[in-house]
Scaffold this motif. Sequence first.
Motif, mmCIF file in Angstrom:
data_model
loop_
_atom_site.group_PDB
_atom_site.id
_atom_site.type_symbol
_atom_site.label_atom_id
_atom_site.label_comp_id
_atom_site.label_asym_id
_atom_site.label_seq_id
_atom_site.Cartn_x
_atom_site.Cartn_y
_atom_site.Cartn_z
ATOM 1 N N GLY A 97 -10.480 -2.019 6.753
ATOM 2 C CA GLY A 97 -10.023 -3.340 6.366
ATOM 3 C C GLY A 97 -10.698 -3.850 5.116
ATOM 4 N N LEU A 98 -12.005 -3.608 5.026
ATOM 5 C CA LEU A 98 -12.721 -4.029 3.821
ATOM 6 C C LEU A 98 -12.225 -3.288 2.595
ATOM 7 C CD1 LEU A 98 -16.363 -4.308 5.216
ATOM 8 C CD2 LEU A 98 -14.846 -6.175 4.549
ATOM 9 N N LEU A 99 -11.982 -1.963 2.751
ATOM 10 C CA LEU A 99 -11.506 -1.178 1.616
ATOM 11 C C LEU A 99 -10.138 -1.639 1.173
ATOM 12 C CD1 LEU A 99 -11.998 1.122 -0.316
ATOM 13 C CD2 LEU A 99 -11.100 2.709 1.411
ATOM 14 N N PHE A 100 -9.281 -1.923 2.131
ATOM 15 C CA PHE A 100 -7.942 -2.400 1.788
ATOM 16 C C PHE A 100 -8.017 -3.735 1.043
ATOM 17 C CE2 PHE A 100 -3.421 -2.396 2.395
ATOM 18 C CZ PHE A 100 -3.082 -3.743 2.443
ATOM 19 N N ASN A 113 -1.131 -4.658 12.454
ATOM 20 C CA ASN A 113 -1.982 -4.792 11.262
ATOM 21 C C ASN A 113 -2.467 -3.422 10.787
ATOM 22 O OD1 ASN A 113 -3.369 -6.189 9.231
ATOM 23 N ND2 ASN A 113 -5.239 -6.258 10.463
ATOM 24 N N TYR A 114 -1.550 -2.472 10.711
ATOM 25 C CA TYR A 114 -1.919 -1.095 10.328
ATOM 26 C C TYR A 114 -2.188 -1.028 8.827
ATOM 27 C CZ TYR A 114 -1.791 4.001 10.194
ATOM 28 O OH TYR A 114 -2.113 5.322 10.030
ATOM 29 N N GLN A 115 -3.370 -0.491 8.479
ATOM 30 C CA GLN A 115 -3.763 -0.390 7.077
ATOM 31 C C GLN A 115 -4.160 1.061 6.765
ATOM 32 O OE1 GLN A 115 -6.978 -3.175 6.681
ATOM 33 N NE2 GLN A 115 -5.845 -4.772 7.776
ATOM 34 N N HIS A 116 -3.740 1.492 5.586
ATOM 35 C CA HIS A 116 -4.076 2.860 5.151
ATOM 36 C C HIS A 116 -4.239 2.857 3.638
ATOM 37 C CE1 HIS A 116 -3.968 7.280 4.998
ATOM 38 N NE2 HIS A 116 -3.236 7.119 3.907
ATOM 39 N N VAL A 117 -5.320 3.487 3.168
ATOM 40 C CA VAL A 117 -5.538 3.638 1.737
ATOM 41 C C VAL A 117 -5.957 5.075 1.458
ATOM 42 C CG1 VAL A 117 -6.143 1.241 1.257
ATOM 43 C CG2 VAL A 117 -7.925 2.861 1.934
ATOM 44 N N GLU A 118 -5.654 5.541 0.251
ATOM 45 C CA GLU A 118 -6.059 6.898 -0.127
ATOM 46 C C GLU A 118 -6.186 6.993 -1.636
ATOM 47 O OE1 GLU A 118 -2.865 9.005 1.815
ATOM 48 O OE2 GLU A 118 -1.732 9.186 -0.042
ATOM 49 N N ILE A 119 -7.096 7.842 -2.052
ATOM 50 C CA ILE A 119 -7.235 8.171 -3.464
ATOM 51 C C ILE A 119 -7.126 9.674 -3.591
ATOM 52 C CG2 ILE A 119 -8.622 6.160 -4.065
ATOM 53 C CD1 ILE A 119 -11.099 7.910 -3.876
ATOM 54 N N SER A 179 -8.781 9.755 2.432
ATOM 55 C CA SER A 179 -7.990 8.690 3.044
ATOM 56 C C SER A 179 -8.801 7.977 4.108
ATOM 57 C CB SER A 179 -6.701 9.256 3.654
ATOM 58 O OG SER A 179 -6.997 10.170 4.691
ATOM 59 N N ASP A 180 -8.437 6.739 4.355
ATOM 60 C CA ASP A 180 -9.118 5.929 5.355
ATOM 61 C C ASP A 180 -8.150 4.879 5.852
ATOM 62 O OD1 ASP A 180 -11.019 4.968 7.008
ATOM 63 O OD2 ASP A 180 -12.282 4.062 5.458
ATOM 64 N N GLY A 181 -8.407 4.367 7.054
ATOM 65 C CA GLY A 181 -7.559 3.340 7.633
ATOM 66 C C GLY A 181 -8.214 2.707 8.819
ATOM 67 N N SER A 186 -7.713 5.101 11.763
ATOM 68 C CA SER A 186 -8.070 6.502 11.569
ATOM 69 C C SER A 186 -9.420 6.590 10.878
ATOM 70 C CB SER A 186 -7.005 7.229 10.741
ATOM 71 O OG SER A 186 -6.885 6.627 9.467
ATOM 72 N N ALA A 187 -10.106 7.687 11.117
ATOM 73 C CA ALA A 187 -11.412 7.918 10.493
ATOM 74 C C ALA A 187 -11.224 8.442 9.081
ATOM 75 C CB ALA A 187 -12.215 8.914 11.333
ATOM 76 N N PRO A 188 -12.215 8.259 8.206
ATOM 77 C CA PRO A 188 -12.119 8.828 6.856
ATOM 78 C C PRO A 188 -11.918 10.338 6.911
ATOM 79 C CG PRO A 188 -13.969 7.310 7.025
ATOM 80 C CD PRO A 188 -13.476 7.532 8.423
ATOM 81 N N LYS A 189 -11.016 10.827 6.069
ATOM 82 C CA LYS A 189 -10.715 12.253 6.073
ATOM 83 C C LYS A 189 -10.574 12.762 4.647
ATOM 84 C CE LYS A 189 -8.201 12.314 10.487
ATOM 85 N NZ LYS A 189 -6.890 12.602 11.152
ATOM 86 N N ALA A 190 -10.843 14.049 4.496
ATOM 87 C CA ALA A 190 -10.623 14.734 3.219
ATOM 88 C C ALA A 190 -9.551 15.794 3.426
ATOM 89 C CB ALA A 190 -11.908 15.358 2.717
#
Length: 823
Positions: free
Chosen positions: A4-7, A766-772, A796-798, A801-805
């Motif tokens: 949530g903070l990252l989003f 309130n589903y959030q997902h971000v990725e670089i 990616s993170d959300g 979901s846990a951070p993943k590579a």
Amino acid sequence: MRAGLLFAFVFCNIILFAQQFVRGTISDERNVAIPFAKVFVKNNTDQRTISDENGKYELSVMPGEYFLVFSAIGFQDREAYVSINNKDIVRDIQLFPIKIQELQGVEVTVKKSNPGREIMLEVVKKREQINPWNYSHTVDVYIKASEKLDIEEKEKKNSDPERTDADPLESADKKDKKLEWTDKMNLVEVQLQRNYAPRNKVKEVRSAYTLRGTDQSLYYTTTVKSNFNFFENLLHLDDLHQTPVSSPISSPGILSYKYRLLEKYEENGKMISKIKIIPRNTATTTLEGFIWVIDSVWLVQKLELTMNKGNLLVYDYFTISQEFDHPGDSMCVLKTQTLDYGVKYKNETSKCQTKALFSNYNFQPDFTSKFFNTELAVTEKEAYEKDTSFWSNVRPATLNDEERKFIIAKDSIKDYQNRKEYLDSVDKIFNKVTFLKVLWFGVDHRNRAERYQWTIGSIATVFQPVFIAGPRITPNFDYFKKWKDERTLDSYTRISYGILNNDWKGDTWWKYRFDPFHMGFLRASFNHDFDAIRTFDAISQVYKRENFIEATKMRLSLEYEVVNGLYISADGEFSERRSLKDYTFVTLFDNSLPNNEPLDFKTYQAYVSNFSVSYVPQQKYMREPYRKVILGSAWPTFSVYYQTGIPKLFGSDVNFQYMQLEMMQTFKIGTLGTSNYRLAGGKFLSSQIVRDPDFKYQRRSDPIWFSNPLYSFQGLDSTLPSLDLILEAHFVHHDNGAILNKIPFMKKTRIGLMAGAGALWVKENNYQHVEIMAGLERNFKLSRRRLRIGIYGILSDGNFSAPKAHYKLSFAILDDRSMKWNF
């Protein structure tokens, strides 16, 4: 919490802290936009931005007073005071070239006088006056573009004693496929008038166009796509080169190139200086060659410049030669332009040359106020009907012996091939039924006189061993007809029999292009077949039984361009949807390829209509006699999509309304590369009765495949159905070698960097997902096409979901019409 903070950081930081914006346009002394200019707050360089390809910038700052610094290569820095309250402000800025005296002191490594550089400084000082593109004018242009193919003969295999002339693989038909000399050359001639007004307003009228062979590899058969004006700071050659090209005859160019005087000689009473152009850094400077300058008047007599291979889209080399006239010793008027270019594909080498002759300049044209618009070129209907006698009378260039022989031969072949007897004989051979056609290629029948062709599918296409609910037998038939005015009728019909379930299915669709110029299509289809609920789901999900239903559908649709750049489409579809619960399936591979059971539901009907409107402001195009060629726009594409399920109509059991808004664009950031973005938001306006096929889904990510990042995410671990608001943002940038090329020897590898990001918010839960993402890409030759292979890493993170590579691979083919990649 972490997601949530990252989003919030990526999308809401500016809004939450109520920062204001300073925005505007950065231009030079002629009001021409300056791309890639730097903007930063004095004494706080962390607050900075750069202008886009159109010179536009936007900088976010807190309320207060600031001194902003504007900087660009080859221009004097400029400061501007701004006072920010509670409103955004607009501040347009003009930058002025570094004075010649200042440029003369930049090259500190030179210990003695550099005559070549000093001469070019004098030319640059006069370039505004001598640049013909600073003045409105008309000019007649003759273009001759030719290609020669050099094909290496492979070693003949008939030296093998076990092979004989009776071998069917060496039949007479096969041997005749060896190219004749007339097939190893292509030639196009064009006659046109080019109308021009500053800045970059152009309209071309083509009065004659004759093609002998194919123009697939030929470049510059029209003047509206590329203008090799070296008196500008940058050359934008989007269909030729991946990045803008810095000109050596400009103030920024003085800092980007080295100039070496090679020789001086006298010609027609004038002293000529031949100057060698050497790039300081091939990562950002892509030209090298020679410029000839007339001393004392400082006019360019001619030039010969070659582009380095690295960022050329298709060709292996490309050389531009130009010769100028000098009326009154006041202007450099382009007289002749010769382009030499080519490419090698395995055993085939293509050598091309395009020569353009410019004559009959008129620098006092009388253009009406609406003469220039988004229609950049018009080809007259009679242009394609010019014969040899016409060209003999108007052709300003002399043909060589090979070209004359080629034209005579091609015209004779064309005359012969247009005879009814010949066409009938060709059709007879083409329509002959053979074993290979029945087995693999399909049985075709063509009638040239009536301009139609039909095909019966081959045995290879009839049998489908792997399909939902078991193997199937699918005989098929397609039909195509084309009229002289470019209208077309296209259809496909298929009957399908399921061996495992003893079931019959089939479908037929028809497409009629009734208005080629406005892209007008009428479509109709009838289907009784299996249908996918999530058509574009991940590879690991799309094949599963729960994703399929049985549907009987009837669909009608219309597509049309109302005015230039404004496209509409509308369709209506009635369907009856059934469960596959009573079908028998092949379960042999379920252990190695996990599967599941189909959905169990009662049969129902659905009537669904779709409406969409998309608009491309300032869409540029070329007008052909019966069609238009789209050239693109500097603006984004705006789209609105509306879908409704209408209850009770024809017994329909669905009731919903859905709307989506979208904006997307491709643009270049100076010499830094190409960027793409897509912003979209959608929501069900009403959702009383929504069935599974009508939900909106976010595509689950593939395990290895890097899917199109403008329309999907690489780190989603689930498929997300939703009835509420969905917002998504995608951004991708290709540096086209601008960064890696600065590393010694890396330009030879032709490897480029890609970086991007994506964010998704689904209101439900309130589903959030971000990725670089970031990766390496390289272009390869694939026959006569270009293949781009990329290897990417994704983080990616959300909040679910846990951070993943992830590490993924992609393959993309360059569109040889638009000269663009899919992302």
